[in-house]
Design a protein around this motif. Sequence first.
Motif, PDB file in Angstrom:
ATOM      1  N   ARG A 178       5.786  25.326 -35.596  1.00 46.80           N
ATOM      2  CA  ARG A 178       6.982  24.781 -34.940  1.00 46.80           C
ATOM      3  C   ARG A 178       8.152  25.743 -35.082  1.00 46.80           C
ATOM      4  NH1 ARG A 178       5.032  20.061 -36.960  1.00 46.80           N
ATOM      5  NH2 ARG A 178       6.335  20.150 -38.817  1.00 46.80           N
ATOM      6  N   ARG A 179       8.305  26.313 -36.269  1.00 51.91           N
ATOM      7  CA  ARG A 179       9.399  27.258 -36.505  1.00 51.91           C
ATOM      8  C   ARG A 179       9.211  28.505 -35.638  1.00 51.91           C
ATOM      9  NH1 ARG A 179      14.280  28.282 -36.683  1.00 51.91           N
ATOM     10  NH2 ARG A 179      14.934  29.967 -38.019  1.00 51.91           N
ATOM     11  N   HIS A 200       7.641  28.594 -32.811  1.00 49.77           N
ATOM     12  CA  HIS A 200       7.921  28.151 -31.444  1.00 49.77           C
ATOM     13  C   HIS A 200       9.435  28.132 -31.201  1.00 49.77           C
ATOM     14  CE1 HIS A 200       8.710  25.107 -28.328  1.00 49.77           C
ATOM     15  NE2 HIS A 200       7.682  25.675 -27.723  1.00 49.77           N
ATOM     16  N   ASP A 201      10.181  27.531 -32.159  1.00 43.95           N
ATOM     17  CA  ASP A 201      11.644  27.475 -32.028  1.00 43.95           C
ATOM     18  C   ASP A 201      12.253  28.878 -32.000  1.00 43.95           C
ATOM     19  OD1 ASP A 201      11.351  24.752 -32.051  1.00 43.95           O
ATOM     20  OD2 ASP A 201      12.038  24.496 -34.130  1.00 43.95           O
ATOM     21  N   GLU A 218      11.666  30.395 -28.655  1.00 49.83           N
ATOM     22  CA  GLU A 218      12.593  29.850 -27.663  1.00 49.83           C
ATOM     23  C   GLU A 218      13.978  30.480 -27.817  1.00 49.83           C
ATOM     24  OE1 GLU A 218      12.075  27.701 -25.064  1.00 49.83           O
ATOM     25  OE2 GLU A 218       9.971  28.016 -25.566  1.00 49.83           O
ATOM     26  N   GLU A 219      14.436  30.605 -29.075  1.00 51.16           N
ATOM     27  CA  GLU A 219      15.730  31.239 -29.313  1.00 51.16           C
ATOM     28  C   GLU A 219      15.719  32.687 -28.833  1.00 51.16           C
ATOM     29  OE1 GLU A 219      17.074  30.884 -33.377  1.00 51.16           O
ATOM     30  OE2 GLU A 219      16.517  28.763 -33.437  1.00 51.16           O
TER      31      GLU A 219
END
Length: 184
Positions: free
Chosen positions: A63-64, A66-67, A70-71
């Motif tokens: 998840r991190r 993925h985030d 995205e950033e």
Amino acid sequence: PRPLLLGWGARRFARPFARPLAEMVDRIRALDLAVPSTLEPLQLRASSVEFASLAVDFNAMVRRLHDLGEELRGALDAQAKLNRELESRVEERTAELALALAKAQRLAEAKTRFLSQMSHELRTPLTAILGFAEQARLAPGDAQRSAQALEVVVRNGRHLLGIVNDVLDAARIDAGQLDVRLEP
């Protein structure tokens, strides 16, 4: 038979641990920020608390990642937008500078033509002044001839003064220092 039985037992005992561990290692190796499907959470049936905890930590890491991806994509998009804006501003300034350079070149050419013409306009009456003044000096006894020569000197001197005044007025206009008064 006993060692064989122990090997079989060890494999049987290790299988529930080895399969999830191998699956997790394969997923770690396949992680790629550019491929969203590799960032999906791991659906793992854990056979122990340790594997369940490891799967939770792995999914938190995914998840991190993925985030962060995205950033990163957002930052890259913002940077690309800023680059386009900067390129546009540079193109505009370049066009403005090209126009200013062309204008400056035209002005320099006009100034060169003006100076050339002014030097001719000044030289012509000055030559007449000097020639007729020399003639008047060389003929001191001939009053009529001296008077005619001095008349030419005065006429050309006034013409020369008018040209100089016009040049000075043009310089004042260029400097914004000429006051204009309307008179009938």
